[in-house]
Design a protein around this motif. Structure first.
Motif, short mmCIF file in Angstrom:
data_model
loop_
_atom_site.label_atom_id
_atom_site.label_comp_id
_atom_site.label_asym_id
_atom_site.label_seq_id
_atom_site.Cartn_x
_atom_site.Cartn_y
_atom_site.Cartn_z
N VAL A 114 23.73 -0.77 -81.24
CA VAL A 114 22.75 0.15 -80.67
C VAL A 114 23.33 1.11 -79.65
N VAL A 115 24.25 0.69 -78.80
CA VAL A 115 24.79 1.58 -77.77
C VAL A 115 25.59 2.71 -78.42
N GLU A 116 26.46 2.36 -79.36
CA GLU A 116 27.26 3.37 -80.05
C GLU A 116 26.38 4.36 -80.81
N LEU A 117 25.40 3.84 -81.56
CA LEU A 117 24.55 4.71 -82.35
C LEU A 117 23.56 5.50 -81.50
N ALA A 118 23.16 4.95 -80.36
CA ALA A 118 22.28 5.71 -79.45
C ALA A 118 23.03 6.91 -78.88
N ALA A 119 24.29 6.73 -78.53
CA ALA A 119 25.09 7.86 -78.03
C ALA A 119 25.22 8.92 -79.12
N GLY A 120 25.48 8.50 -80.34
CA GLY A 120 25.57 9.45 -81.44
C GLY A 120 24.26 10.17 -81.70
N ALA A 121 23.14 9.45 -81.57
CA ALA A 121 21.83 10.06 -81.76
C ALA A 121 21.56 11.13 -80.70
N ILE A 122 21.93 10.84 -79.47
CA ILE A 122 21.73 11.80 -78.38
C ILE A 122 22.59 13.04 -78.63
N LEU A 123 23.86 12.83 -78.98
CA LEU A 123 24.77 13.95 -79.20
C LEU A 123 24.36 14.82 -80.39
N SER A 124 23.66 14.24 -81.37
CA SER A 124 23.27 15.01 -82.55
C SER A 124 21.89 15.65 -82.42
N THR A 125 21.18 15.37 -81.34
CA THR A 125 19.86 15.96 -81.11
C THR A 125 20.04 17.27 -80.35
#
Length: 190
Positions: free
Chosen positions: A38-49
């Motif tokens: 979740v932490v890794e994918l949450a960072a990726g989700a933020i960066l791609s928004t």
């Protein structure tokens, strides 16, 4: 956002009951799999928004600002720094909204005699850098002696706190749930 809520939302997309995932054969539970990623994918989700859809920006501190005699400055970034929204130094005519990579071609030309390529108060530049203590930093051009951070905002990196909550902007949440679902689906198919 609570990890149990994220688990429920991912289970819904997978079409399974979170408490019965995957089965009783001793395999990791859905919550275990989510906690691992979740932490890794949450960072990726933020960066791609898109930046304009994100909320939760924090003020950049001006502690750790070191100004050099060559018109540059190093600003040490907070430990939880994920991405820059904007920064404006006193003396700058406008803000910088993007930190260029440290190996960007313009970085090599900041000491050049070609003034048109150097950072100026009307066209300031910021590059990713490493602070003296090895942390994340920004190298800023053109900064005059005595300058301060007039304004600056950054997005903190997501982390899970002791109550099982992870801070993620609402606009990035659907991307996170979809990424977690895709990763779990792909792990089940192998």
């Amino acid at each position: 956002m609570n990890i149990s809520r994220i688990t429920d939302d991912v289970a819904l997309l997978l079409g399974v009951c979170p408490s019965h995932f995957p089965d009783s054969s001793g395999c990791p539970t859905l919550a275990d799999r989510i906690l691992a990623d979740v932490v890794e994918l949450a960072a990726g989700a933020i960066l791609s928004t898109p930046r304009d859809r994100l909320s939760g920006w924090r003020l950049l501190p001006d502690e750790g600002l070191t100004i050099s005699g060559d018109g540059s400055a190093i600003l040490t970034l907070p430990e939880d720094f994920l991405m820059l929204h904007s920064i404006r130094m006193s003396g700058w005519e406008r803000e910088v909204t993007e930190a260029l990579p440290s190996d960007h071609w313009l970085a090599k030309l900041q000491g050049s005699a070609w003034h048109g390529l150097r950072g100026t108060p009307s066209r300031p530049l910021a590059f990713s850098a490493v602070s003296p203590d090895g942390g994340k930093a920004l190298r800023l051009y053109s900064v005059s002696p005595g300058a301060t951070v007039a304004s600056g905002w950054y997005m903190p990196a997501p982390r899970i706190d002791e109550t099982g909550e992870i801070e993620i902007p609402p606009a990035a949440y659907p991307v996170l749930v979809e990424s977690l679902t895709d990763r779990i689906r792909s792990s089940l198919s192998t």
